[in-house]
Design a protein around this motif. Structure first.
Motif, short mmCIF file in Angstrom:
data_model
loop_
_atom_site.label_atom_id
_atom_site.label_comp_id
_atom_site.label_asym_id
_atom_site.label_seq_id
_atom_site.Cartn_x
_atom_site.Cartn_y
_atom_site.Cartn_z
N LEU A 192 12.24 -40.54 -71.90
CA LEU A 192 11.04 -40.63 -72.75
C LEU A 192 11.07 -41.84 -73.66
CD1 LEU A 192 10.71 -36.89 -73.89
CD2 LEU A 192 9.55 -38.02 -71.98
N ASP A 193 12.24 -42.50 -73.74
CA ASP A 193 12.41 -43.65 -74.63
C ASP A 193 11.94 -44.90 -73.91
OD1 ASP A 193 13.04 -45.23 -76.74
OD2 ASP A 193 15.20 -44.95 -76.61
N VAL A 194 10.63 -45.00 -73.78
CA VAL A 194 9.99 -46.09 -73.04
C VAL A 194 9.12 -46.90 -74.00
CG1 VAL A 194 10.06 -44.89 -70.83
CG2 VAL A 194 8.14 -44.50 -72.38
N GLU A 195 8.38 -47.85 -73.47
CA GLU A 195 7.54 -48.71 -74.31
C GLU A 195 6.53 -47.90 -75.10
OE1 GLU A 195 4.61 -52.60 -73.85
OE2 GLU A 195 5.93 -52.02 -72.21
N ASP A 196 6.06 -46.80 -74.53
CA ASP A 196 5.10 -45.93 -75.21
C ASP A 196 5.71 -44.54 -75.37
OD1 ASP A 196 2.78 -45.04 -76.39
OD2 ASP A 196 1.80 -44.56 -74.48
N VAL A 218 9.48 -34.05 -83.74
CA VAL A 218 10.17 -35.05 -82.92
C VAL A 218 10.90 -34.34 -81.78
CG1 VAL A 218 11.90 -36.88 -82.90
CG2 VAL A 218 10.42 -36.57 -84.90
N PRO A 219 10.64 -34.71 -80.53
CA PRO A 219 11.29 -34.02 -79.40
C PRO A 219 12.78 -34.35 -79.33
CG PRO A 219 10.08 -35.92 -78.61
CD PRO A 219 9.74 -35.78 -80.07
N LEU A 220 13.52 -33.54 -78.59
CA LEU A 220 14.92 -33.84 -78.36
C LEU A 220 15.04 -35.19 -77.66
CD1 LEU A 220 16.29 -30.38 -77.16
CD2 LEU A 220 16.58 -31.44 -79.40
N TYR A 221 16.06 -35.95 -78.07
CA TYR A 221 16.18 -37.28 -77.48
C TYR A 221 16.42 -37.20 -75.98
CZ TYR A 221 17.33 -42.03 -76.43
OH TYR A 221 17.30 -43.27 -75.87
N ASN A 222 15.61 -37.95 -75.25
CA ASN A 222 15.69 -38.04 -73.80
C ASN A 222 15.42 -39.48 -73.43
OD1 ASN A 222 15.29 -38.03 -71.04
ND2 ASN A 222 14.06 -36.15 -71.01
N GLN A 223 16.38 -40.16 -72.85
CA GLN A 223 16.22 -41.57 -72.55
C GLN A 223 15.05 -41.82 -71.59
OE1 GLN A 223 19.84 -43.49 -71.38
NE2 GLN A 223 19.04 -45.54 -71.76
#
Length: 206
Positions: free
Chosen positions: A49-53, A42-47
């Protein structure tokens, strides 16, 4: 009842992963426990990347949590709190808030540590973080397995692999209490109570 078990440690011989491997034979009738493998991907949280896909490891994590009836999370204590890899996974699983995989999920938390004084901060912080994600955390007595190396044994499983056996009677008793409490909480839909403060924000206005 399908329960997903997540270890907060990536170490191959992690005490917490071994603790989770020891749980299936101790589960009450009707409960299946599956160990999640893939936290390290799981990658580091990055908003951004927090998209529909989102990234595939994120989709896999969210789907595994969402499809489980309940969770068991076992975590070591790093520098007085939970490991970054576990907090990162929780951050991904908790979004988007209105459709969070953790929303109303019933959770048992555990700690396994080779020392004698560690673990309480990790249990406290993990419970607080999950509470803020509107999950329902089963109360104590918690499984706080100190001196873990002396209280577990690895043995050969029927399929030729390796499994772990809890040898400490008191820990086995508390595991029994926690797993039965988790089963009852899921049946009673106790997680609904954890969502109540959030409802005004996620329910459409009439």
């Amino acid at each position: 009842m399908r329960i997903l078990a997540i270890s907060g440690s990536l170490r191959q011989d992690s005490f917490n992963t071994r603790l989770l491997r020891a749980l299936p034979p101790l589960a009450p009738e009707g409960m299946e426990i599956e160990l999640f493998d893939g936290l390290g991907e799981v990658p580091l949280y990055n908003q951004d990347l927090d998209v529909e896909d989102p990234p595939e490891p994120v989709r896999r994590l969210r789907t595994a949590i969402a499809e489980a009836d309940g969770l068991i999370i076992a975590s070591p204590e790093y520098n007085g709190s939970i490991p970054g890899v576990l907090k990162n996974a929780i951050d991904w699983a908790s979004r988007p808030m209105a459709k969070s995989a953790l929303l109303a999920k019933c959770v048992v938390t555990m700690v396994a540590t080779p020392g004698r004084a560690l673990g309480r901060n990790a249990l406290s912080d993990l419970g607080r973080v999950l509470h803020d994600c509107h999950a329902f955390v089963i109360s104590g007595p918690w499984v706080h397995l100190n001196d873990a190396g002396a209280k577990m044994e690895d043995t050969e499983a029927e399929d030729g692999g390796t499994t772990t056996v809890l040898t400490d009677p008191m820990t086995r008793r508390i595991v029994d209490i926690q797993l039965n409490s988790l089963q009852q909480a899921v049946k009673d839909e106790a997680g609904r109570h954890a969502v109540v403060p959030l409802l005004p924000f996620i329910q459409p206005r009439t």
